[in-house]
Motif scaffolding. Structure first.
Motif, PDB file in Angstrom:
ATOM      1  N   THR A 155       1.201  97.293 -46.157  1.00  0.00           N
ATOM      2  CA  THR A 155       0.591  95.972 -46.108  1.00  0.00           C
ATOM      3  C   THR A 155      -0.540  95.995 -45.090  1.00  0.00           C
ATOM      4  O   THR A 155      -0.381  96.510 -43.984  1.00  0.00           O
ATOM      5  CB  THR A 155       1.625  94.914 -45.668  1.00  0.00           C
ATOM      6  OG1 THR A 155       2.670  94.865 -46.632  1.00  0.00           O
ATOM      7  CG2 THR A 155       0.988  93.545 -45.542  1.00  0.00           C
ATOM      8  N   GLN A 194       1.738  89.708 -52.252  1.00  0.00           N
ATOM      9  CA  GLN A 194       2.887  88.924 -51.819  1.00  0.00           C
ATOM     10  C   GLN A 194       2.998  88.982 -50.297  1.00  0.00           C
ATOM     11  O   GLN A 194       2.472  89.893 -49.662  1.00  0.00           O
ATOM     12  CB  GLN A 194       4.177  89.463 -52.444  1.00  0.00           C
ATOM     13  CG  GLN A 194       4.199  89.395 -53.959  1.00  0.00           C
ATOM     14  CD  GLN A 194       5.439  90.040 -54.535  1.00  0.00           C
ATOM     15  OE1 GLN A 194       6.081  90.870 -53.894  1.00  0.00           O
ATOM     16  NE2 GLN A 194       5.781  89.654 -55.750  1.00  0.00           N
ATOM     17  N   ARG A 195       3.718  88.024 -49.730  1.00  0.00           N
ATOM     18  CA  ARG A 195       3.967  88.053 -48.290  1.00  0.00           C
ATOM     19  C   ARG A 195       4.805  89.278 -47.927  1.00  0.00           C
ATOM     20  O   ARG A 195       5.588  89.769 -48.736  1.00  0.00           O
ATOM     21  CB  ARG A 195       4.682  86.780 -47.841  1.00  0.00           C
ATOM     22  CG  ARG A 195       3.839  85.527 -47.978  1.00  0.00           C
ATOM     23  CD  ARG A 195       4.464  84.346 -47.259  1.00  0.00           C
ATOM     24  NE  ARG A 195       3.651  83.144 -47.412  1.00  0.00           N
ATOM     25  CZ  ARG A 195       3.755  82.066 -46.642  1.00  0.00           C
ATOM     26  NH1 ARG A 195       4.656  82.044 -45.655  1.00  0.00           N
ATOM     27  NH2 ARG A 195       2.983  81.026 -46.838  1.00  0.00           N
ATOM     28  N   THR A 232      -0.475  85.145 -47.447  1.00  0.00           N
ATOM     29  CA  THR A 232      -1.406  86.129 -48.006  1.00  0.00           C
ATOM     30  C   THR A 232      -2.810  85.551 -47.901  1.00  0.00           C
ATOM     31  O   THR A 232      -2.995  84.344 -47.717  1.00  0.00           O
ATOM     32  CB  THR A 232      -1.090  86.407 -49.480  1.00  0.00           C
ATOM     33  OG1 THR A 232      -1.333  85.214 -50.240  1.00  0.00           O
ATOM     34  CG2 THR A 232       0.356  86.856 -49.673  1.00  0.00           C
ATOM     35  N   GLU A 265      -3.245  82.953 -50.487  1.00  0.00           N
ATOM     36  CA  GLU A 265      -2.666  81.669 -50.098  1.00  0.00           C
ATOM     37  C   GLU A 265      -3.526  80.957 -49.064  1.00  0.00           C
ATOM     38  O   GLU A 265      -3.533  79.717 -48.998  1.00  0.00           O
ATOM     39  CB  GLU A 265      -1.264  81.884 -49.520  1.00  0.00           C
ATOM     40  CG  GLU A 265      -0.226  82.306 -50.550  1.00  0.00           C
ATOM     41  CD  GLU A 265       1.109  82.634 -49.912  1.00  0.00           C
ATOM     42  OE1 GLU A 265       2.137  82.455 -50.585  1.00  0.00           O
ATOM     43  OE2 GLU A 265       1.139  83.087 -48.740  1.00  0.00           O
TER      44      GLU A 265
END
Length: 329
Positions: free
Chosen positions: A132, A233-234, A243, A246
């Motif tokens: 991530t 996705q988170r 994210t 978002e």
């Protein structure tokens, strides 16, 4: 006497076959026995995501293979220096490298001079997983949200941001951020996450895109503030952090992948032995838990799957780099 002769003849035949098998497969078992150590080249400086994953997985690989796996950090040129060492090593299984979306798919499109071709000069061994990317600022920064950062970047064109190196997935994340927000940012490339994080926490630079495993301890300690993550996705490690999509950047998603490669021409049996060791390590609960808690999602694969991913991503990111005018020189 006949029985004795038959037995002795069978024993000689069995011995000959065994010797033949042993002579036929020295390279195939180069990664199996208590032989020379395996050098696991990490093409970034110590302290980053690749270093953490390589040491965690490498330790378990050593136990499976019965020989030491020594991590060798060779940072510089967005990972190209380290992976060039791998490309030029003997294809006997004693040198492997920690390749990535950057070194094996993106870099050839943004560096004017490349010492290797990721499509021809490596043997794909197996996927390690995905990471991530986190967008972060120092804890004392007045920037509290992605919207704050966009406003600051528009008020101050050329706002600098740090990454672990030119051509990395973090560099790509910064380019995509600028495109998505209509802002002009200045990329400051470091030789790995470690030195960049030191400058970020020392307020020498105010913004950074980093792979989460390297930054997570500092975020948890309150030294850095995570504004958003770049994936679709988170992150389970930072469930409260949105994210980028978002946070207002519709359609934004970038998820770096990592894999193990060896030099071109490795024997199939050697590749399979190393692949088994990698997948066995990733399947261990203690390894999976450690990597997940660090913000890395472990995911193994066959050598063929990693090779196919590399080739597909090489084409896809070539188009992205050309559209963005990305350059690391």
């Amino acid at each position: 006497m006949r029985t004795f002769l038959r037995r002795r003849g069978f024993a000689r035949l069995a011995g000959t076959l065994a010797a033949g098998i042993g002579l036929a497969l020295p390279a195939a078992h180069a990664a199996d026995g208590p032989q020379a150590p395996i050098r696991f080249v990490v093409p970034y400086t110590a302290g980053g995501t690749t270093d953490l994953v390589a040491r965690t997985v490498g330790q378990k690989m050593a136990e499976t293979l019965g020989r030491p796996v020594i991590v060798d950090n060779r940072g510089g040129a967005g990972g190209n220096i380290g992976m060039d060492l791998v490309a030029k090593a003997a294809p006997d299984g004693t040198t492997i490298g920690f390749g990535a979306i950057s070194t094996n798919a993106l870099n050839p499109h943004i560096y004017k001079s490349m010492a290797f071709d990721p499509r021809k000069d490596f043997t794909a061994i197996g996927l390690l997983g995905t990471s991530t990317i986190v967008l972060e600022v120092p804890a004392a920064s007045p920037v509290k949200t992605v919207a704050d950062l966009v406003a600051a970047a528009k008020a101050k064109p050329g706002l600098p941001y740090a990454t672990a190196g030119a051509g990395t997935s973090m560099h790509l994340a910064g380019v995509m951020f600028g495109q998505a927000t209509g802002t002009e940012l200045t990329h400051v490339a470091y030789k790995g996450s470690g030195p960049a994080l030191n400058d970020l926490m020392g307020n020498t630079i105010g913004v950074m895109f980093d792979n989460l495993p390297a930054s997570l301890p500092h975020i948890q300690a309150g030294k850095l503030r995570a504004l958003a993550v770049a994936g679709p996705q988170r992150s389970p490690a930072l469930p409260q952090v949105p994210t980028l999509a978002e946070a207002g950047l519709a359609g934004y998603a970038l998820e770096p992948w990592f894999g193990v490669y060896g030099p071109a021409g490795m024997p199939a049996a050697t590749v399979q032995a190393l692949n088994r060791a990698i997948n066995d390590a990733l399947a261990l609960p203690e390894v999976r838990d450690k990597l997940l808690q660090a913000g890395f999602t472990p995911r193994g694969s066959t050598p063929q799957a990693l090779d196919a991913l590399t080739r597909t991503e090489y084409q896809r990111l070539g188009e992205v780099a050309r559209r963005a005018g990305m350059s690391a020189d």
